[in-house]
Design an enzyme around this catalytic site. Structure first.
Site, PDB file in Angstrom:
ATOM      1  N   GLY A  88      27.428  12.781  91.724  1.00 34.03           N
ATOM      2  CA  GLY A  88      28.003  12.986  93.045  1.00 34.03           C
ATOM      3  C   GLY A  88      27.644  14.373  93.547  1.00 34.03           C
ATOM      4  N   ARG A  89      28.409  14.869  94.501  1.00 33.82           N
ATOM      5  CA  ARG A  89      28.138  16.204  95.042  1.00 33.82           C
ATOM      6  C   ARG A  89      28.821  17.303  94.250  1.00 33.82           C
ATOM      7  NH1 ARG A  89      29.854  16.778 100.450  1.00 33.82           N
ATOM      8  NH2 ARG A  89      30.876  14.765 100.440  1.00 33.82           N
ATOM      9  N   GLU A  92      26.789  20.202  92.224  1.00 32.97           N
ATOM     10  CA  GLU A  92      26.075  21.273  92.922  1.00 32.97           C
ATOM     11  C   GLU A  92      26.915  22.534  93.077  1.00 32.97           C
ATOM     12  OE1 GLU A  92      26.300  20.628  97.702  1.00 32.97           O
ATOM     13  OE2 GLU A  92      25.175  19.126  96.594  1.00 32.97           O
ATOM     14  N   CYS A 118      23.198  10.872  87.037  1.00 33.17           N
ATOM     15  CA  CYS A 118      22.883  11.165  88.435  1.00 33.17           C
ATOM     16  C   CYS A 118      22.701  12.675  88.654  1.00 33.17           C
ATOM     17  CB  CYS A 118      23.975  10.567  89.320  1.00 33.17           C
ATOM     18  SG  CYS A 118      23.570  10.456  91.057  1.00 33.17           S
ATOM     19  N   HIS A 119      23.479  13.266  89.556  1.00 26.48           N
ATOM     20  CA  HIS A 119      23.395  14.705  89.810  1.00 26.48           C
ATOM     21  C   HIS A 119      24.144  15.534  88.765  1.00 26.48           C
ATOM     22  CE1 HIS A 119      21.929  13.255  93.661  1.00 26.48           C
ATOM     23  NE2 HIS A 119      21.537  14.484  93.950  1.00 26.48           N
ATOM     24  N   TYR A 138      19.127  11.029  89.004  1.00 24.82           N
ATOM     25  CA  TYR A 138      18.763  10.533  90.322  1.00 24.82           C
ATOM     26  C   TYR A 138      17.429  11.203  90.673  1.00 24.82           C
ATOM     27  CZ  TYR A 138      19.023   9.000  95.099  1.00 24.82           C
ATOM     28  OH  TYR A 138      18.727   8.385  96.294  1.00 24.82           O
TER      29      TYR A 138
END
Length: 194
Positions: A88-89, A92, A118-119, A138
């Site tokens: 997800g975000r 980051e 993923c992330h 990802y």
């Protein structure tokens, strides 16, 4: 034998990538502590649902409120057997937290099982622990893996594959849950009896 597993989450963590492993790992008898910097047990993080609808990248919709069950500030990584890093975000900005990076380094360098998806792989690259290791993620994270000295494990067209390198299992996105979680359970030594 049941394991004690740490899960690092934050606001707009990918919904399925946090909730599904959290529930599945508990279902097979493991203890899972979901934590977020700056939040305590009983508080929530907002999740985001990422879907693959034929666009050049995923779409994003508001998910659920995911309740934390442990305090980030009290985490001692040596008390845990394994680590889960959803995507997800959240990764980051979680990668900007020095304690998060220290936690990630502890698990990778001590050889404890680490599952990232993923992330979530952004926490591994930011912690500088993947040089020479083969990972998947990802596809937008491929450049970070290569720049951090890692090797890229190709993503299949359905995003359903997982890659294991030593104590690390990675996957591109939530469609890989069956393979990603199965391989993580193997690293944990979890036996599921039919």
């Amino acid at each position: 034998m049941p394991k004690k597993i740490l899960m690092l989450v934050g606001d707009f963590v990918e919904d399925y990538e946090a909730m599904v492993p959290f529930q599945m790992l508990k279902m097979v008898g493991h203890t899972v502590h979901a934590v977020c910097p700056g939040k305590k047990a009983g508080e929530t993080v907002k999740t985001a649902v990422h879907d693959f609808e034929g666009d050049q990248t995923y779409t994003e919709k508001r998910g659920h409120n995911f309740m934390l069950n442990a305090d980030f500030e009290k985490v001692k990584p040596e008390d845990y057997d394994a680590l889960v890093i959803p995507g997800g975000r959240a990764p980051e900005y979680l990668r900007l937290n020095d304690k998060v990076l220290e936690i990630v380094k502890h698990f990778v360098e001590s050889g404890k099982p680490v599952a990232a998806i993923c992330h979530g792989i952004q926490l591994l690259t930011a912690a500088n622990v993947i040089k020479g290791r083969t990972l998947t993620a990802y596809p937008a994270v491929k450049a970070e893996i290569l720049l951090a000295g890692g090797k890229w494990c190709e993503v299949n067209s359905t995003f359903s594959n997982a890659c294991v390198d030593g104590n690390i299992v990675t996957a591109p996105a939530w469609p890989a849950h069956p393979e990603w979680i199965r391989k993580f359970l193997e690293l944990l030594g979890t036996e599921i009896k039919a």
